[in-house]
Design a protein around this motif. Sequence first.
Motif, PDB file in Angstrom:
ATOM      1  N   PHE A 191       0.500  -1.422  -0.102  1.00 55.71           N
ATOM      2  CA  PHE A 191       0.196   0.469  -0.376  1.00 55.71           C
ATOM      3  C   PHE A 191       0.600   1.401   0.255  1.00 55.71           C
ATOM      4  O   PHE A 191       0.573   2.167  -0.235  1.00 55.71           O
ATOM      5  N   VAL A 196      -2.877   1.336  -6.761  1.00 61.03           N
ATOM      6  CA  VAL A 196      -3.121  -0.140  -5.682  1.00 61.03           C
ATOM      7  C   VAL A 196      -4.800  -0.429  -6.818  1.00 61.03           C
ATOM      8  O   VAL A 196      -5.380   0.541  -7.223  1.00 61.03           O
ATOM      9  N   TYR A 227      -6.782  -0.655   2.450  1.00 61.16           N
ATOM     10  CA  TYR A 227      -6.768   0.048   1.200  1.00 61.16           C
ATOM     11  C   TYR A 227      -6.774   1.641   2.088  1.00 61.16           C
ATOM     12  O   TYR A 227      -6.847   2.843   1.058  1.00 61.16           O
ATOM     13  N   ALA A 230      -3.503   2.758   2.430  1.00 61.48           N
ATOM     14  CA  ALA A 230      -3.118   3.769   1.291  1.00 61.48           C
ATOM     15  C   ALA A 230      -2.514   5.335   0.724  1.00 61.48           C
ATOM     16  O   ALA A 230      -3.083   5.907   1.162  1.00 61.48           O
TER      17      ALA A 230
END
Length: 251
Positions: A191, A196, A227, A230
């Motif tokens: 991440f 991504v 996520y 990230a």
Amino acid sequence: MTDVSIEIVSQKELASLVCEELVASIQEVLSTKDRCSLVLSGGRTPGAVYRMLSRPPMVSEIEWDKVDLFWGDERFVAADNDQSNYHLVQETLLSNLQDVKPKVYPVDTSLASANDAAKAYEQTIQQAGYHTDGTGNPPFDIVMLGMGADGHTASLFPGDESVGETARVVVSTREPHQGMDRVSMSPKALFSAPRVFFVLFGENKAPVLKRVLESDESPTNLPARLYTQAEGRVFWFIDQAAAKELSQKEV
Ligand code: 6PG
């Protein structure tokens, strides 16, 4: 606040959408850098994407000799085993590439243990010029991920301490249902990338996808929720079946 976008299409359109975005991203990276690193995911979902990328017309859109291929995770099995993510990529992508080939950095699953393979893969990554300074720099350019129906991603499984790993770039884990040893890049390795791509389809993922995108549950329970940590842009490429329980179709 993480920069997130969600694209919902038919399953038939999913692979071509992901390929178009991958081609555009690789070209964008190579407009300013000599090489582009691409971290591949495993499982059943990405095979169609890899096949499409390695055949006309997409295949000639990518300067494959400038691409460094890595695996976000690997099953600790022989490279020619049907369960191997390397085997998946060999069969669906590498075997179709004729003269222009990427640099390929597979996990060495011939070593004595998954932990040995994880340590060796960290060295491989650093010698390739990525994550060399121990703080996640320089990051990979593009990371592809899938998501299991339990909310795992790569081989970071719910409740596993690997989800909270902050020091290592690669860890060894165990798949909780079959007990298969795995090697997985850590949250930081995955991440810290500027891009991504999550790619998933299927109704069986709809309930967990709703939790991942619309709850504030801890990533420990739902590793795909990493996520939210990230450092770059996160793209969700989803088919309509997997998206059916989402209350928000746009982000
Ligand atoms: C693996 C993958 C894993 C996968 C999910 C989804 O090695 O299995 O890296 O994280 O992306 O399990 O798998 P499917 O694509 O088979 O649903």
